[in-house]
Design an enzyme around this catalytic site. Structure first.
Site, PDB file in Angstrom:
ATOM      1  N   CYS A 124      50.669  55.245  18.462  1.00 11.96           N
ATOM      2  CA  CYS A 124      49.690  56.029  19.229  1.00 11.96           C
ATOM      3  C   CYS A 124      49.321  57.338  18.536  1.00 11.96           C
ATOM      4  O   CYS A 124      48.360  57.993  18.933  1.00 11.96           O
ATOM      5  CB  CYS A 124      50.220  56.308  20.628  1.00 11.96           C
ATOM      6  SG  CYS A 124      50.738  54.821  21.473  1.00 11.96           S
ATOM      7  N   HIS A 268      46.630  62.119  23.525  1.00 11.35           N
ATOM      8  CA  HIS A 268      46.817  60.675  23.669  1.00 11.35           C
ATOM      9  C   HIS A 268      46.915  60.380  25.169  1.00 11.35           C
ATOM     10  O   HIS A 268      47.640  61.055  25.901  1.00 11.35           O
ATOM     11  CB  HIS A 268      48.079  60.255  22.925  1.00 11.35           C
ATOM     12  CG  HIS A 268      48.504  58.849  23.225  1.00 11.35           C
ATOM     13  ND1 HIS A 268      47.620  57.798  23.188  1.00 11.35           N
ATOM     14  CD2 HIS A 268      49.707  58.334  23.581  1.00 11.35           C
ATOM     15  CE1 HIS A 268      48.267  56.695  23.516  1.00 11.35           C
ATOM     16  NE2 HIS A 268      49.532  56.979  23.761  1.00 11.35           N
ATOM     17  N   ASN A 298      46.119  53.183  28.571  1.00  7.31           N
ATOM     18  CA  ASN A 298      46.614  53.651  27.275  1.00  7.31           C
ATOM     19  C   ASN A 298      46.132  52.683  26.195  1.00  7.31           C
ATOM     20  O   ASN A 298      46.573  51.538  26.151  1.00  7.31           O
ATOM     21  CB  ASN A 298      48.149  53.697  27.341  1.00  7.31           C
ATOM     22  CG  ASN A 298      48.791  54.157  26.046  1.00  7.31           C
ATOM     23  OD1 ASN A 298      48.153  54.161  24.995  1.00  7.31           O
ATOM     24  ND2 ASN A 298      50.055  54.527  26.124  1.00  7.31           N
TER      25      ASN A 298
HETATM   26  O1  UT7 Z   1      51.708  55.290  24.227  1.00  3.14           O
HETATM   27  C1  UT7 Z   1      53.035  55.433  23.943  1.00  3.14           C
HETATM   28  C2  UT7 Z   1      53.647  56.429  24.772  1.00  3.14           C
HETATM   29  N1  UT7 Z   1      54.046  55.855  26.038  1.00  3.14           N
HETATM   30  C3  UT7 Z   1      54.268  56.636  27.055  1.00  3.14           C
HETATM   31  O2  UT7 Z   1      54.079  57.830  26.951  1.00  3.14           O
HETATM   32  C4  UT7 Z   1      54.833  56.072  28.323  1.00  3.14           C
HETATM   33  C5  UT7 Z   1      55.828  57.024  28.905  1.00  3.14           C
HETATM   34  N2  UT7 Z   1      56.489  56.539  30.124  1.00  3.14           N
HETATM   35  C6  UT7 Z   1      55.845  56.459  31.299  1.00  3.14           C
HETATM   36  O3  UT7 Z   1      54.663  56.702  31.402  1.00  3.14           O
HETATM   37  C7  UT7 Z   1      56.676  56.102  32.511  1.00  3.14           C
HETATM   38  O4  UT7 Z   1      58.036  56.156  32.166  1.00  3.14           O
HETATM   39  C8  UT7 Z   1      56.353  54.726  33.140  1.00  3.14           C
HETATM   40  C9  UT7 Z   1      55.001  54.757  33.786  1.00  3.14           C
HETATM   41  C10 UT7 Z   1      56.425  53.646  32.082  1.00  3.14           C
HETATM   42  C11 UT7 Z   1      57.379  54.419  34.244  1.00  3.14           C
HETATM   43  O5  UT7 Z   1      57.344  55.428  35.239  1.00  3.14           O
HETATM   44  P1  UT7 Z   1      58.715  56.107  35.711  1.00  3.14           P
HETATM   45  O6  UT7 Z   1      58.365  57.030  36.788  1.00  3.14           O
HETATM   46  O7  UT7 Z   1      59.386  56.690  34.486  1.00  3.14           O
HETATM   47  O8  UT7 Z   1      59.520  54.893  36.294  1.00  3.14           O
HETATM   48  P2  UT7 Z   1      60.968  54.405  35.868  1.00  3.14           P
HETATM   49  O9  UT7 Z   1      60.927  53.661  34.593  1.00  3.14           O
HETATM   50  O10 UT7 Z   1      61.907  55.559  35.975  1.00  3.14           O
HETATM   51  O11 UT7 Z   1      61.274  53.393  37.045  1.00  3.14           O
HETATM   52  C12 UT7 Z   1      61.407  53.841  38.402  1.00  3.14           C
HETATM   53  C13 UT7 Z   1      61.464  52.617  39.291  1.00  3.14           C
HETATM   54  C14 UT7 Z   1      62.420  51.536  38.790  1.00  3.14           C
HETATM   55  O12 UT7 Z   1      63.039  50.940  39.902  1.00  3.14           O
HETATM   56  P3  UT7 Z   1      64.548  51.354  40.313  1.00  3.14           P
HETATM   57  O13 UT7 Z   1      65.374  51.015  39.118  1.00  3.14           O
HETATM   58  O14 UT7 Z   1      64.476  52.825  40.594  1.00  3.14           O
HETATM   59  O15 UT7 Z   1      64.782  50.499  41.526  1.00  3.14           O
HETATM   60  C15 UT7 Z   1      61.526  50.540  38.135  1.00  3.14           C
HETATM   61  O16 UT7 Z   1      62.052  49.241  38.130  1.00  3.14           O
HETATM   62  O17 UT7 Z   1      60.183  52.000  39.335  1.00  3.14           O
HETATM   63  C16 UT7 Z   1      60.319  50.619  39.012  1.00  3.14           C
HETATM   64  N3  UT7 Z   1      59.089  50.207  38.329  1.00  3.14           N
HETATM   65  C17 UT7 Z   1      58.028  49.767  38.999  1.00  3.14           C
HETATM   66  N4  UT7 Z   1      57.776  49.575  40.311  1.00  3.14           N
HETATM   67  C18 UT7 Z   1      56.568  49.117  40.667  1.00  3.14           C
HETATM   68  C19 UT7 Z   1      58.816  50.225  37.012  1.00  3.14           C
HETATM   69  N5  UT7 Z   1      57.567  49.781  36.793  1.00  3.14           N
HETATM   70  C20 UT7 Z   1      57.056  49.486  38.010  1.00  3.14           C
HETATM   71  C21 UT7 Z   1      55.817  48.981  38.446  1.00  3.14           C
HETATM   72  N6  UT7 Z   1      55.626  48.821  39.772  1.00  3.14           N
HETATM   73  N7  UT7 Z   1      54.823  48.685  37.591  1.00  3.14           N
END
Ligand code: UT7
Length: 399
Positions: A124, A268, A298
């Site tokens: 990215c 980005h 993204n």
């Molecule tokens: O381009 C390259 C750079 N990439 C990035 O900058 C991405 C950076 N990361 C992010 O944007 C975020 O970390 C995400 C959007 C990918 C995830 O958001 P988050 O708030 O960090 O969620 P998390 O990974 O901490 O997950 C929280 C909860 C989990 O459930 P439990 O374990 O708390 O029960 C996940 O399983 O949310 C769950 N979860 C979802 N729930 C509904 C993860 N993805 C989803 C989803 N829908 N799509």
């Protein structure tokens, strides 16, 4: 650290963005549609990322074809004939081929017969890397212009069963034309950084590694399926907010400015929450960060040039404004550039647009003719070296 100063000599060369263009596939894929395939909701995706929808390439479209469309628009706006382009750089992690490069496909399509052409892989951050390399080639006098493209078909490398990644990404391409000028401004300073120790946080295995072994918890584990991107979202989020703020401070200092001198930041487009956190860290109003992640998602290396084109369309940049571009992603890699914006070039006339379109038709004919010429040459000329001709003759005697 070298600082940028107003030049003393009149023969200084500057690299200005004189043209820009973008292309997004027509097919819109909404959060609600994704929610029919994995366990998620529109509400969750929008609240956690700011994304509502993204574009997905159709089966006829590839990273190269998206690049060509963005490139045509950028060259048209710059009024630069393809025959005068000296360098084509494509930043991508989803090339049609490992080689030939996507840039070579663009070169052939445009008929840019005098151009060097190569791809850059910095995930990215790729567009910021490519722009910085192209700007330095111009400032050093090695090149007079460059076509810099960021393009991706992320939809082809997503694991559509992984709700942590498939909700985030989309396809698209953006391009800019950099040209040499003696008017001070243009690309003022860049910082490019990497930290390969974070290679396991965000990666896309190459075709030949089946499966890709990764060092996890001190042990080599078998990795994931080929051609599918893997991301540790939480860790990448933490990394992104840190380097986004740090690299903006560093690059503005290098340009002899501060973050408060910036009129616009085009980051980005990964997640609006990353921008909120970075704005707080830098004590900046969040409005200074341009975001189109809601409608595009993204698009990896394409995200900055696509967002820059939208910002320009929205009238967010005026002559003499300072704009920073900042990228972060797999590698880990990150980088930022500060640009003093030049006056917007006039729209090309209808006649110029027609002439450029005609030149793409000529390029297609030329490309086919060169292929035909090679086939005929091979048939008539036989082997190119005496040794090989001898072997051919011996083989012929035996048969
Ligand atoms: O381009 C390259 C750079 N990439 C990035 O900058 C991405 C950076 N990361 C992010 O944007 C975020 O970390 C995400 C959007 C990918 C995830 O958001 P988050 O708030 O960090 O969620 P998390 O990974 O901490 O997950 C929280 C909860 C989990 O459930 P439990 O374990 O708390 O029960 C996940 O399983 O949310 C769950 N979860 C979802 N729930 C509904 C993860 N993805 C989803 C989803 N829908 N799509």
């Amino acid at each position: 650290m070298t600082e940028w100063h107003e030049p003393m000599e009149s023969n200084m060369r500057y690299a200005h963005i004189q043209g820009w263009g973008s292309y997004l596939p027509e097919h819109v894929y909404t959060n609600d549609e994704i929610a029919q395939t994995v366990e998620t909701t529109d509400e969750w995706i929008y609240r956690r990322t700011g994304i509502k929808e993204r574009r997905i390439a159709n089966s006829d479209e590839t990273t190269a074809t998206l690049s060509m469309k963005a490139a045509e628009e950028a060259l048209g706006r710059a009024g630069l004939p393809p025959s005068k382009v000296e360098m084509i750089v494509v930043a991508t992690s989803t090339p049609d081929y490992i080689f030939p490069s996507t840039a070579c496909q663009v070169q052939d399509h445009l008929g840019a017969t005098k151009a060097a052409a190569f791809d850059i892989s910095a995930a990215c951050s790729g567009f910021v890397y490519a722009l910085s390399i192209a700007a330095q080639s111009i400032q050093s006098g090695a090149m007079n212009n460059a076509l810099v493209i960021g393009a991706e078909t992320m939809s082809r490398v997503l694991n559509w069963d992984d709700r942590g990644t498939c909700i985030l990404f989309g396809d698209g391409a953006g391009a800019v034309v950099l040209e040499a000028s003696d008017t001070p401004g243009g690309v003022l300073a860049s910082v490019l950084r990497s930290d390969g120790s974070g290679r396991d946080l965000l990666y896309l295995p190459a075709v030949y590694q089946n499966p890709m072994p990764m060092l996890q918890g001190g042990k080599w584990q078998n990795g994931h399926k080929n051609n599918q991107m893997v991301m540790n979202g939480r860790q990448v989020f933490r990394f992104a907010t840190r380097v986004l703020a740090e690299s903006l401070e560093e690059v503005t200092e290098k340009a002899g400015l501060t973050v408060n001198d910036l009129n616009l930041i085009v980051p980005h487009q990964a997640n609006v929450r990353i921008l909120e956190t970075a704005a707080k860290k830098l004590k900046l109003d969040q409005d200074i960060f341009f975001s189109n992640v809601e409608t595009v998602g993204n698009t990896s290396a394409a995200s900055i040039p696509v967002a820059l084109c939208e910002a320009l369309k929205a009238g967010r940049l005026q002559a003499d404004d300072h704009v920073a571009l900042v990228g972060f992603g797999g590698g880990l890699t990150w980088g930022a550039t500060v640009i003093k914006w030049a006056a917007t070039p006039p729209e090309p006339t209808r006649w110029q647009a027609l002439r450029t379109q005609a030149s793409y038709g000529t390029a297609r004919v030329r490309s086919r003719f060169r292929q035909w010429q090679r086939r005929v040459g091979a048939r008539l000329g036989g082997s190119p070296t005496p040794d090989a001709r001898m072997r051919d003759a011996v083989k012929g005697d035996k048969e």
